[in-house]
Each structure stands twice: as C-alpha cells, then as structure tokens.
Scaffold this active site. Structure first.
Site, PDB file in Angstrom:
ATOM      1  N   SER A  35       0.837  -1.191   0.000  1.00 35.38           N
ATOM      2  CA  SER A  35       0.000   0.000   0.000  1.00 35.38           C
ATOM      3  C   SER A  35       0.870   1.239   0.000  1.00 35.38           C
ATOM      4  CB  SER A  35      -0.889   0.018   1.248  1.00 35.38           C
ATOM      5  OG  SER A  35      -0.109   0.305   2.411  1.00 35.38           O
ATOM      6  N   ASP A  36       0.308   2.337  -0.511  1.00 36.15           N
ATOM      7  CA  ASP A  36       0.903   3.623  -0.182  1.00 36.15           C
ATOM      8  C   ASP A  36       0.703   3.815   1.319  1.00 36.15           C
ATOM      9  OD1 ASP A  36       2.096   6.102  -0.299  1.00 36.15           O
ATOM     10  OD2 ASP A  36       0.902   6.806  -1.993  1.00 36.15           O
ATOM     11  N   TRP A  37       1.468   4.713   1.902  1.00 35.46           N
ATOM     12  CA  TRP A  37       1.485   4.847   3.358  1.00 35.46           C
ATOM     13  C   TRP A  37       0.143   5.392   3.863  1.00 35.46           C
ATOM     14  CZ3 TRP A  37       5.153   2.381   1.612  1.00 35.46           C
ATOM     15  CH2 TRP A  37       6.293   2.006   2.342  1.00 35.46           C
TER      16      TRP A  37
END
Length: 773
Positions: A247-249
């Site tokens: 995932s993106d953060w």
C-alpha cells in the site's frame, strides 16, 4: 543511440505466470506469524519472523535516497534524512528521452540504497500528467503512456540490476493531490486501458519489478487497495506480475478486504493483524489468500537477499551522473538569433539576475525530498567557468526578487540597473518551493507576478534576454515570452543542476531535452480543465483519451510549445523513410538522420502512428517509438523502429480486448508532435474479428456483416422493404439503419421474431467458423 519501439507481447499470461507456488516456508508458520508478514513492523520496515525471514527496509527514492537515521524521532523524516545524491526528478529525467541514461541513474540509486541498507526503493512514479496543476507532477515522466512506460522500465531495470527491489507507483489513476485519500477517479474503460494503465503494463511485462505500490484513491468507486480487478485480475492474471503489492502509506481502509483483493503488505502498520487472524478463523477470509500474501513477502526477501552489499559509493562519480542527466534534460524552447550559447572566449558583459540563480530550486516537496551530498548553483558555476575562460567575460549578479513573491522595489531596481550595463541578461525565473509539493495541487500555471514584472523591465534595457526556468510542472510562457530572446526550460535538475545549466548556457554541451508534456497558451486550454480536480468525492475524466497532445493535435488547437519540442545548437535533416510490412500486423520503419550543423548534438527522432479521419474517433496520432542519437557535424545514422498490431489497436469495451480495425494508417517521423518531417502510408488487415450479431444488432450492422448481410437479404428476398432500401429518403434510411433488427418484427415486413432468431443462429454459426484462432 538510444532507441525504443514496442515488442510484441502476449495479451494473456501463460499458465506458469499465474500459477506461482507458495514458498514452502509459509506452511511452517502459524496463523499469527503469517498475518504479521502482511503489515510492517514500523514506518520503513517489514516484519521479521525469526528463523524464517528478516525484516526488509523500504526507502523513498524516486530520484534519490531518503533514508532517515534510525535514531530520529521523526517517523517520516522528510527533512532529516541521510545525505544522498539528488538526481534530477522524473519531470527532468523524462525530458532526456534517454532510457539508457535513466537505467544508469537507476543503477546509481541502487548502489546508494544498498550502501544505506535499503532493500526496496519506492519508485519510480509513473502516473500520467493529466493536468499541469497536479502538485506531484515533478515525480512523473510525461503526459504520454509510451514514453512514461519506456523511461519507467529503464529506471526499474537499473535499480534491480544490483538486486535492490524497485516499487512502481502509484497504481493506479492517481493524477491529482486534491482529496487524494478519498477521491474516486471516474474514468471509462477504454481511457483506462489506453492512457492510464499502459505504462504500468509495459514496466510489468518488460522490467519485472519486484513490487508495485497501490494508490490512495478510489477508481470508479472502489479503493485501489481493495480493488480485486486491479490488483489480481489485471496485474497478476493478465499482465503476469509475480511480485508483491504494497500500500501507499496509509492507503488501507479495510485490512481483510485489501488482502483478499490482492494487497500483500500494509504500510505502515495499523496494529490490525488480529483482524486478518479473526477473518481466517471465522471463514470470512480463505487462508490460501493469506498464504499467497505471506509467500510474496518471503519471495521479495529472497530476491533482495542474495545481492552484493556495498559499503558506500563514489559521491563524486554519482554527482557527475547527476550533472550529465541534468544536462540531457533541460529543454531549449526558444533561441532567436542564436543568442545561445554564450561563448566564454568572447568578451562580453553578462548580468545574471534572479535569486534562483544563487538559491536553486532543484527538487519538489514531500516524501521524495532528498538531503543532497552537495548542491551546485548556477551563479557559482557560471563564475567558475568564466574565470577559467580565455576571454574577458564579465559577470554581475543581482537577486531581482524575493522567493516568497513579496514585492521588493530595491531588489528589482538593482537587477534592472545591472541589466542596463550588460550585453546579455540571464534571468532565472521559476516557482518557489511552496508552490509545488506532494499533498496539494496548484491553482494556476502562472509565474509569480514579481518575476514577470522584473523580466519586462529587464527587456526594456537589455537587448538580449535569456530566461532560465526552474519549475516542477509546466508554467505558462505565452504572456511573457515576447520579452525573452531565448528560453531554457530547466525543470528541477537535482543537486548538479547549477553546473549543468552553466554547461549549456556557455556551450560546453548542446541542449538535448525534449518536452514530455504540452505547454498550453493558457490553463483553460488544458483538456481536463473543466473536470479537474472534481467535487463531492469524485473527479470525472471527461476528456477521455484526449490527454495532452492527443487533444491539441486532434483538434489543431494553438499551443505555446508542442509535445516533443526542443531545440539544439545544431540542425538535423531527415531522409530516406522506408516503411514496410514485415509480417502479419508487423511493420518496420527506417529513417536516416543527418547532423547538418556545425557542432556535435543530439536529436530525438520520434515515431507517431496517425489516423486521418474526417470525424475523429480516436486521437489523430500517438507516439509509438523514439530514438535519441548523438552525431558529429556531417555524420548520419540509420534509425530503425518496429511496430506491432498493438501499436494500431484500440481497446474494445464490448470485447474486453484489443481491437485492430482493417484499413490504412500513416507513420510519421519528426522532432515533435507538430514537426513531422516525413510520412509514409501503411495498411493493416485487422485482427480478423467480426462482431457477433444478435437481435439487438442494428440493421446497418447486419448489412455490413459478411454473413449477416447475405442471410438477411436471402430471407427478405424481393420483399418491398429490401427493394425500397435503394430508393428510400437518405434521412429515413439513416434512421432505419440505426434500428435493432428485432424492432422490425412489428413492422410487417417479414422480419418476425422467429425469423430474427433463425438469422441470429445462422450468423453465430458462421462467426464460429470465421473468428481467428
């Protein structure tokens, strides 16, 4: 010479590509241990399982390593990272149109990542520049998917050449920062397939990245992190991706739904591994899905674990790579009267104006921010070069404006006075740091007003004015370029940009960058203008496939500078175009390029596939290959490209596949999308596909069908309706041709529902014998 084309690749992966075995180590893990592998142990580390897998270190690094010290209390460490080489961001590197250079930059990034203990570099970013307002455009390559895919694949190949993993991001349709955590990018299937997905597809198929990062946004209402079609059916099932999806953060909203959709690693951790365990135990989540995700983390650990470890890197050598990349990326937009280059051996007085010459803008803000190992500025570099020259070039500096945009009459007065005493003024203009960053979008493409005002006053007192721009995304030039004799678009050039600009301005090297995005005359000319950035949680991609030059060149609208444009200090001639068929839906294109100028320079040869239509049903032309070649004066080189059926195909929503229509098309070769030097016609037989007929197919579709038309005429025979087709009023005929066949069953012309059913059955039987196998 650096050359790109498009290799033929299967539209569906092999069974081997989609049947990757789960590593044996997974079978020996407990449920909690497997769940722990699907989230990080901290902001930058995956979770270790003693005796099975070590913790992996992830680091931002699209254009330089942002590795924060382990002891810092700043979780993100955006401005407190270990010094590393700041290479030109993608906005500049893409403008080099040089995949081999991009590969070398990627390899240098990998060397530094290894030395700093990172296993995965979080880059490159390959989202399409839908609007010049996107605050993160400096991290992306182009408005064109082919160029983006080729350059992105080169960076990935370079990074992974040393066993460090690359992470291609942000998958997918992440083209704005406004409301990026929640907004739904509402985009039709054909536009997705032809504009926003091809770069990712090319990189996955050609460079085999170890990891892919999903985006924050929703796509047609579904969060990317929970989008099974995106992460599993398309990425893995169709393209054959065999790596890990992270995932993106902060992009995960539902751990269980995300893992089941194909998201393997949540970053950073949210302490919700227990939700995965509970879902498996309750039967809501198949344990096989958890095994797959855990297995992919183990595979990533193996892939990155066998590499050579480096203790450091040659900072001077990497600085020189950054300088070379910066030189190759600046774009000479305008050069009236050959005012550039400034010959340092000729006596002259030069005023260097603008605070950006002394305080360079060299990267954007946000998660990609790098603490450089050193930082060159143009004023020092120009002074050093002038001091070493054999002439008596005299330089004077004046700041001219404040970087915060506040008016300062005294600074402006000093700069104008310096310009009045000079033969040539180098005016450094651009956007301040606060104008462009991850997290927000711009609202204008204008330069700060104080800078434009300074330029106008300088032009009144100095005969030769050269503007040098520093910006991470397109700025408008239309309202002030008449005051400039030359314009050098410097983008954001990384830590060596100051020296690189001096190299170009003084003629040590010729500019060789080309625009990867159209510069419009005004913001309202941008095709996405009326839709960007959306409202009420949705942004509609109403311009469809007509992004950038695809819009402008199809409609013939006026632009400031077209896609692919860029001048050099030499001239090039194109000749002997040869385009021919080499196989079924395969063609070769060859052209000779000659340097007819007086000095060594690079030309970027661009290949477009064009379709001439009275009423456009697709973009008028699209980039399908390019080659960057350096030539001495009088030298020539033969450039070769290969085209496949995919290069002339369109995505068919009804077929859920690529469609090649039979007919003619044109190959265009030139130095920009609007500077086409040579053309040649070719034809394609199509893909042999005939759309199946049904009762809801129109009369026009039945008559055009190779079997359906004959069957229809046979059934109707000499019926009055058929005889009347040749005599009917054109308006009525047009209406009739648009009617579904079944709708004629009540018209009393012999087309009862039973007759239509027989016709459909006969046509479908004929289709089964016709379709390509």
């Amino acid at each position: 010479m650096t050359q790109t084309g498009r290799e033929a690749s299967p539209l569906r992966p092999t069974s081997e590509e989609i049947s990757r075995p789960v590593p044996e180590e997974v079978a020996g893990l407990g449920l909690e241990e497997k769940a722990s592998l699907t989230s990080g142990s901290g902001t930058w580390h995956t979770t270790a399982v003693p005796g099975t897998v070590r913790a992996l270190t992830l680091s931002d690094g699209p254009h330089g390593m942002r590795r924060q010290p382990e002891s810092t209390g700043d979780a993100l460490g955006i401005h407190d990272s270990v010094p590393a080489t700041c290479f030109p961001p993608a906005v500049a590197l893409g403008s080099s149109w040089d995949p081999e250079l991009a590969r070398r930059v990627g390899a240098a990034l990998a060397r530094e990542a290894s030395a700093l203990g990172a296993d995965v570099v979080l880059g490159p970013g390959v989202n399409i520049k839908r609007s010049p307002l996107c605050g993160r455009n400096f991290e992306y390559f182009s408005e064109d998917p082919h160029l983006t895919g080729v350059m992105g694949a080169a960076v990935v190949t370079g990074i992974q050449s040393l066993g460090v993993g690359a992470c291609v991001k942000h998958f997918a349709v992440n083209n704005q920062e406004t409301d990026r955590m929640r907004v739904s990018a509402d985009v039709d299937e054909q536009t997705l397939r032809e504009i926003y997905l091809p770069a990712f597809e090319h990189i996955v198929r050609e460079a085999r990245p170890y990891t892919v990062m999903c985006s924050y946004n929703r796509i047609n209402g579904v969060y990317a992190s929970q989008n099974r079609w995106l992460l599993t059916e398309l990425l893995r099932g169709e393209w054959g991706f065999d790596g890990l999806v992270m995932s993106d953060w902060g992009a995960v909203n539902d751990r269980v739904a995300a893992l089941e959709a194909g998201l393997d690693l949540e970053m950073p951790p949210t302490g919700t591994d227990g939700e995965i365990v509970e879902a498996v135990r309750s039967g809501r989540l198949p344990e096989a899905a958890l095994d797959l995700a855990a297995g992919r983390l183990l595979t990533l650990a193996r892939r990155t674990g066998g590499r050579e470890r480096f203790d450091g890197w040659d900072a001077d050598a990497h600085h020189e790579i950054a300088r070379e990349a910066a030189r190759a990326s600046a774009v000479l937009l305008k050069n009236d009267g050959a005012v550039l280059p400034l010959d340092p051996a000729v006596s002259r007085r030069v005023a260097v104006l603008g605070e950006l010459a002394r305080t360079p803008r060299y990267q954007g803000g946000g998660s990609s921010h790098v603490v450089p190992t050193r930082l060159d500025n143009a004023w020092d570099a120009l002074s050093s070069a002038a001091g070493q020259s054999s002439g008596s070039i005299e330089l004077a500096f004046a700041a001219g404006y404040r970087l915060d945009g506040a008016p300062d009459a005294e600074l402006e007065r000093e700069a104008v006075a310096a310009a009045a005493e000079a033969d040539t003024a180098l005016v450094f203009l651009g956007l301040p740091d606060a104008a462009e960053s991850e997290g927000f979008d711009r609202t204008t493409i204008e330069l700060p007003a104080v800078q434009v005002a300074l330029l106008r006053r300088v032009a009144e007192v100095c005969p030769r004015v050269v503007v040098v721009l520093s910006n991470g995304a397109v700025v408008s030039v239309a309202e002030w370029q008449d005051a400039a004799t030359a314009i050098l678009e410097g983008w954001l050039l990384g830590q060596a940009g100051g020296s690189a600009l001096a190299d170009l301005l003084l003629g040590a090297h010729s500019p060789s960058g080309r625009l990867t995005e159209t510069i419009p005359n005004r913001l309202s000319d941008v095709p996405s203008h009326l839709h960007f950035p959306g409202a009420d949680g949705h942004v509609v991609y109403g311009e469809g496939r007509y992004v950038g030059y695809r819009h402008h060149d199809t409609l013939g609208t006026d632009v400031a500078y077209p896609f692919g444009h860029g001048l050099t200090y030499s001239r090039f001639e194109y000749s002997d175009l040869d385009a021919r068929e080499t196989g079924s839906n395969e063609w070769s294109v060859e052209v000779t390029v000659t340097n007819t100028g007086e000095r060594f320079a690079h030309e970027v040869v661009q290949l477009y596939v064009a379709f001439e239509e009275e009423r456009p049903s697709r973009p008028r032309h699209e980039l399908r290959g390019f080659a960057k070649v350096g030539l001495e004066p009088g030298a020539a080189e033969r450039i070769r490209f290969a085209l496949t059926g995919r290069d002339v195909a369109q995505w068919s929503v009804s077929r859920k596949d690529w469609r090649i229509d039979p007919g003619a098309f044109t190959v265009e070769v030139g130095s920009s999308s609007r500077d086409i030097r040579l053309r040649a016609g070719l034809t394609t037989p199509g893909d042999g596909y005939t759309a199946p007929l049904s009762g809801m197919s129109t009369l026009g579709e039945w008559l055009a069908h190779p079997a359906g038309g004959a069957a229809l005429r046979k059934v109707l025979g000499d019926a009055p309706a058929m005889a009347a087709l040749d005599r009917v009023d054109p308006a009525l005929l047009g209406m009739a041709l648009g009617f579904p066949l079944i709708k004629f069953s009540t018209f009393g012309i012999g087309l009862t529902s039973e007759v239509v059913d027989r016709l459909v059955a006969a046509a479908q039987e004929d289709d089964r014998g016709r379709q390509p196998r």
